[in-house]
Design an enzyme around this catalytic site. Structure first.
Site, PDB file in Angstrom:
ATOM      1  N   GLU A  57      -3.971  -8.195  -4.089  1.00 56.96           N
ATOM      2  CA  GLU A  57      -4.108  -8.207  -2.627  1.00 56.96           C
ATOM      3  C   GLU A  57      -5.514  -8.689  -2.249  1.00 56.96           C
ATOM      4  O   GLU A  57      -6.265  -8.007  -1.541  1.00 56.96           O
ATOM      5  CB  GLU A  57      -3.773  -6.829  -2.028  1.00 56.96           C
ATOM      6  CG  GLU A  57      -2.316  -6.457  -2.272  1.00 56.96           C
ATOM      7  CD  GLU A  57      -1.762  -5.323  -1.423  1.00 56.96           C
ATOM      8  OE1 GLU A  57      -2.533  -4.621  -0.751  1.00 56.96           O
ATOM      9  OE2 GLU A  57      -0.523  -5.150  -1.420  1.00 56.96           O
ATOM     10  N   GLU A  73       4.932  -5.903  -6.286  1.00 56.15           N
ATOM     11  CA  GLU A  73       4.973  -4.590  -5.621  1.00 56.15           C
ATOM     12  C   GLU A  73       6.094  -4.633  -4.601  1.00 56.15           C
ATOM     13  O   GLU A  73       6.124  -5.520  -3.736  1.00 56.15           O
ATOM     14  CB  GLU A  73       3.647  -4.261  -4.915  1.00 56.15           C
ATOM     15  CG  GLU A  73       2.524  -3.947  -5.870  1.00 56.15           C
ATOM     16  CD  GLU A  73       1.254  -3.466  -5.170  1.00 56.15           C
ATOM     17  OE1 GLU A  73       1.345  -2.868  -4.072  1.00 56.15           O
ATOM     18  OE2 GLU A  73       0.171  -3.703  -5.736  1.00 56.15           O
TER      19      GLU A  73
HETATM   20  O1  AHR Z   1       1.300   0.648  -4.245  1.00 57.42           O
HETATM   21  C1  AHR Z   1       0.319   1.169  -3.395  1.00 57.42           C
HETATM   22  C2  AHR Z   1      -0.637   0.107  -2.861  1.00 57.42           C
HETATM   23  O2  AHR Z   1       0.053  -0.774  -2.039  1.00 57.42           O
HETATM   24  C3  AHR Z   1      -1.284  -0.780  -3.885  1.00 57.42           C
HETATM   25  O3  AHR Z   1      -2.403  -0.211  -4.462  1.00 57.42           O
HETATM   26  C4  AHR Z   1      -1.667  -1.980  -3.081  1.00 57.42           C
HETATM   27  O4  AHR Z   1      -1.711  -3.153  -3.848  1.00 57.42           O
HETATM   28  C5  AHR Z   1      -0.619  -2.024  -1.989  1.00 57.42           C
HETATM   29  O5  AHR Z   1      -1.182  -2.194  -0.745  1.00 57.42           O
END
Ligand code: AHR
Length: 520
Positions: A196, A317
């Site tokens: 991110e 994710e």
């Molecule tokens: O999964 C939780 C968080 O969500 C992670 O650390 C981040 O990459 C995303 O914003």
């Protein structure tokens, strides 16, 4: 281009009423094709971050713990995870990755410095779970490690040396590794260069990150026989400009580009994991299924720059994100997991199958005790979640050849007080694949009320017998497994399918997920 797996028409849908029960009929025609892609096992990947009790308490309790463990890893969790045949595990973050300095997590544990996990609740960690502990864990479970390395607050040298420490057969870093107990280099394929990077990973603008990405990855070398698959930090949700810039400026320097998509529509009020109305249930499924459009739009951009589809799109994710359970640390993202979450998992996996030609990996967030997890632990207790059951039921699809399905599903249209967007949720979602002479079909009925009668002519498939059938359903969509009630939601043998005159006939109860395996 959107590739919803349930949109191609060949419509044989009718509704009829029998007393109060409404039954929907759907015919699904398998269209096997020589050119169908394989479903990457890696889309069944997992993600474990230093966040709450995902690592500490969830996976790792240390060798001296009273909780039964093997070399410090919880035995109950190891045993449960074995069943999932996890192909790949992303670590150590998430946002944590861009504040993680790997040298703090090697060497004798008693000498390792503590650190404040400033992303996630300010928890002080002792670094007892570091590089060796992660790679050993992966080795025990036969998992391919996926390292997410620090760009935001780390140097190029730090990242380059980490790769060398892990993979070099000889040289100074290999000697240090050996001194710390590991002579043989590990294999490291997946290397994420930042996480991110538009946000917690450094607040970069896409142009600046593209340059930084190119620079960092240059010094991540292939030592010995090791071959890195380099992954650039990608967009979240609808940030198509990020994908465009990264593909334009750095596509030749990457093997994969990531994408994050969470099923959440109001960050200030995410809603309770276990209490929700039918409207919110359908809205959730609609939001989860929007990933189909989102992937399609990112994939279109990638096609523009990479029509051969060399660069993988990795949804590293994804999953549901609810308010934390009352009384728990808001920074630890501990949430329960109901049949609704199981539905989200099954629908999303079905979408990923539809993009098997571009989506090469996906990592649900997260493995234990965080967000849409596989297992929940509480001291010595552990339960597996409804989402875990979906992942277990879907294992036969890993590495299967996708069988496209032609059908049209009726939609459930649900207004929601939470948005003026009408949500259109298909009642039936289905996916199929073939491997080693076996065909696996997975079906989801999203309706809370109506059952479906599904007819699948088998003439295009070389199978004629059901060899196994499982169903995941529960009297209430908000049912979940908890300590003391670990089996409220669990799969059962499914008896609602038969093969008659070359047709697979299935009666799919409301709010259920079914996986069938067919053989000759
Ligand atoms: O999964 C939780 C968080 O969500 C992670 O650390 C981040 O990459 C995303 O914003």
């Amino acid at each position: 281009m959107k590739k919803s797996i349930s949109l191609i028409s060949f419509v044989i849908v009718s509704l009829f009423f029998c007393s109060n029960a409404k039954t929907v009929k759907v015919e699904i025609t398998p269209q096997p094709s020589e050119v169908s892609p394989l479903i990457s096992p890696e889309i069944y990947g997992q993600f474990a971050e230093h966040l709450g009790s995902c690592i500490y308490g969830g996976i790792w309790v240390g060798e001296s713990s009273d909780i039964p463990n093997t070399k410090g890893y919880r035995n109950d969790v190891l045993e449960a995870l074995r069943e999932l045949q996890i192909p790949v595990l992303r670590w150590p973050g998430g946002c944590f990755a861009d504040e993680y300095h790997w040298r703090d997590g090697i060497g004798p544990r008693e000498d390792r410095p503590t650190m404040v996990n400033s992303n996630w609740g300010g928890t002080v960690e002792d670094n007892s779970f570091g590089t060796h502990e992660f790679f050993d864990f992966c080795e025990i479970l036969g998992i391919e490690p996926y390292l997410s390395a620090n760009v935001g607050s780390g140097t190029v040298e730090e990242m380059a040396k980490w790769v060398e420490y892990i993979t070099a057969p000889d040289g100074p870093m290999a000697k240090e590794r050996e001194k710390n107990g590991r002579k043989e280099p590990w294999k490291l394929k997946y290397l994420g260069v930042g996480n991110e990077s538009w946000g917690c990973g450094g607040s970069f603008l896409p142009e600046a990150y593209a340059d930084v990405y190119r620079r960092y990855q240059t010094y991540c070398r292939n030592f010995g026989n090791n071959r890195l698959y380099k992954i650039a930090s990608g967009a979240s949700d609808y940030d198509y400009n990020w994908t465009d810039v990264l593909m334009k400026k750095a596509k030749n320097n990457m093997d994969g580009l990531s994408l994050h998509y969470y099923t959440v529509w109001d960050w200030a009020n995410k809603g309770k994991a276990t209490e929700f109305t039918p409207d919110v249930y359908y809205y959730t499924l609609g939001k989860a299924l929007e990933i189909d459009d989102v992937i399609g739009s990112h994939a279109d951009i990638m096609d523009k720059y990479d029509p051969e589809k060399r660069v993988g799109l990795l949804v590293d994710e994804w999953g549901t994100w609810w308010d934390v359970e009352p009384g728990t640390n808001p920074g630890h993202l501990y949430q329960q997991n109901t049949m609704r979450d199981a539905m989200v998992a099954a629908l999303t996996l079905n979408v990923f199958h539809g993009y098997a030609d571009r989506v090469r990996m996906a990592n649900i967030a997260q493995l234990a005790n965080v967000l849409q997890s596989m297992v929940l632990t509480n001291g010595p207790e552990m339960v597996v979640t409804p989402t875990y059951h979906v992942f277990r039921m879907y294992t036969p699809h890993q590495n299967g050849k996708l069988i496209p399905l032609n059908f049209n599903s009726p939609y459930i249209e649900v207004p929601s007080e939470r948005s003026d967007v009408m949500r259109k949720v298909p009642m039936i979602s289905a996916t199929a694949s073939e491997k080693d002479g076996k065909v696996t079909v997975s079906l989801v009925n999203t309706s809370l009320d109506d059952k479906a009668e599904i007819d699948i002519p088998l003439m295009n498939l070389d199978v004629n017998r059901i060899s196994s059938a499982e169903i995941l359903t529960s009297p209430n969509i908000s049912d979940f497994n908890d300590f003391g009630h670990p089996e409220t939601v669990r799969p059962n043998e499914f008896k609602g399918a038969t093969v008659k005159k070359g047709n697979l006939e299935i009666t799919l109860p409301a709010a259920s997920i079914v996986t069938l395996t067919l053989t000759k």
